[in-house]
Write an enzyme that holds these catalytic residues in place. Structure first.
Site, PDB file in Angstrom:
ATOM      1  CG  ASP A  23      -5.755   1.423   3.347  1.00 29.55           C
ATOM      2  OD1 ASP A  23      -5.339   2.581   2.841  1.00 29.55           O
ATOM      3  OD2 ASP A  23      -6.125   1.161   4.617  1.00 29.55           O
ATOM      4  CG  ASP A  32       0.201   7.093  -1.126  1.00 33.92           C
ATOM      5  OD1 ASP A  32      -1.013   7.551  -1.581  1.00 33.92           O
ATOM      6  OD2 ASP A  32       1.039   7.538  -0.633  1.00 33.92           O
ATOM      7  CD  GLU A  88      -2.109   1.412   2.783  1.00 31.08           C
ATOM      8  OE1 GLU A  88      -2.293   2.565   3.322  1.00 31.08           O
ATOM      9  OE2 GLU A  88      -2.211   0.332   3.681  1.00 31.08           O
ATOM     10  CD  GLU A 126      -3.288   4.512  -1.394  1.00 30.77           C
ATOM     11  OE1 GLU A 126      -3.447   5.774  -1.607  1.00 30.77           O
ATOM     12  OE2 GLU A 126      -3.104   3.929  -0.257  1.00 30.77           O
TER      13      GLU A 126
END
EC number: 3.1.26.3
Length: 263
Positions: free
Chosen positions: A150, A81, A77, A153
């Site tokens: 989450d 991101d 994650e 990502e």
């Protein structure tokens, strides 16, 4: 013949070692089928299927099952991101050549924010694939926006590690980029003002907006707007109000003008 003390001791250790062997993560046939279906739908492949599964493994599942070889998706994650920010930034930079740094920052923030990513994850049915602990499952974790964002990502992070940046761009071309182009995030931006500035700066002429169609019942009206420059239609947009339709038309016009400038 009676077993010697050493033999009995060795046999005892063998049983203990067998008992202490770490549990392995094994997907059910249904789970495996769902992962395969996801990849088929997205037209993607994963060389390392463990990365794919890790992207959907919540920390509650790892903690509850105590599977040593199983990792949760938190590190993916973190990576996803950053990859997502880069990919969206590059798209905005190329698609909206006239957009200021401040406006690009605002638009990117509206695209990669939790509600937007959670909605994308929901549309792709990511929630159904997440491996969750029972406690998290019982409290509705599978539909929690923060968890879904989450997972989106972490999936991007896993895809980047497995296939590289080109695969990420292809994935986003099927998910996020069309939404940006269609004006899904334009409530954050004043595209009409940007278009006006662009036209004036380059002395391109005079623009005006026309509502060319109204459709749907009175309680659910939809408007279609065109933005016209020197008798040429630059963009068409739809919306629940005339203003929204004009904003979407202006956004399309900005994309058209940026593409013309590149040619």
């Amino acid at each position: 013949m009676p077993h010697s003390k050493n033999q009995r001791k060795h046999r005892h250790h063998s049983h203990s070692e067998r008992r202490r062997q770490p549990k392995r993560l094994t997907l059910t046939a249904k789970q495996q089928q769902m992962f395969d279906e996801l990849l088929r739908t997205l037209n993607l492949t994963f060389a390392n299927k463990k990365l794919l599964v890790q992207a959907f493994t919540h920390s509650s599942y790892v903690n509850e099952h105590r599977i040593q070889s199983c990792k949760d998706n938190e590190r993916l994650e973190f990576l996803g991101d950053a990859v997502l920010e880069l990919a969206v930034s590059q798209y905005l930079y190329k698609a909206f050549e006239q957009m200021s740094e401040g406006d690009m920052t605002k638009l990117r923030a509206s695209i990669v924010c939790e509600p937007s990513l959670a909605q994308l994850a929901e549309e792709l049915h990511f929630g159904e694939l997440v491996l969750l602990g029972k406690g998290e499952e019982m409290t509705g974790g599978r539909k929690r926006p923060a968890l879904l964002a989450d997972v989106f990502e972490s999936f991007v992070g896993a895809l980047y590690l497995d296939q590289g940046m080109d695969a990420v761009y292809l994935f986003l071309e099927r998910t996020i980029y069309p939404k940006i182009s269609e004006g899904a995030f334009s409530h954050m931006m004043d595209f009409k003002s940007q278009l006006q500035e662009f036209i004036q700066r380059d002395n391109l002429g005079h623009i005006h907006y026309e509502i060319v169609q109204e459709r749907g019942p009175a309680h659910n009206r939809e408007f279609v707007s065109e933005v016209v420059l020197n008798n040429e239609t630059l963009g068409v947009g739809t919306g629940r109000s005339k203003k929204e339709a004009e904003q979407h038309a202006a956004q399309q016009a900005l994309i058209t003008l940026s593409q013309k400038k590149e040619q």
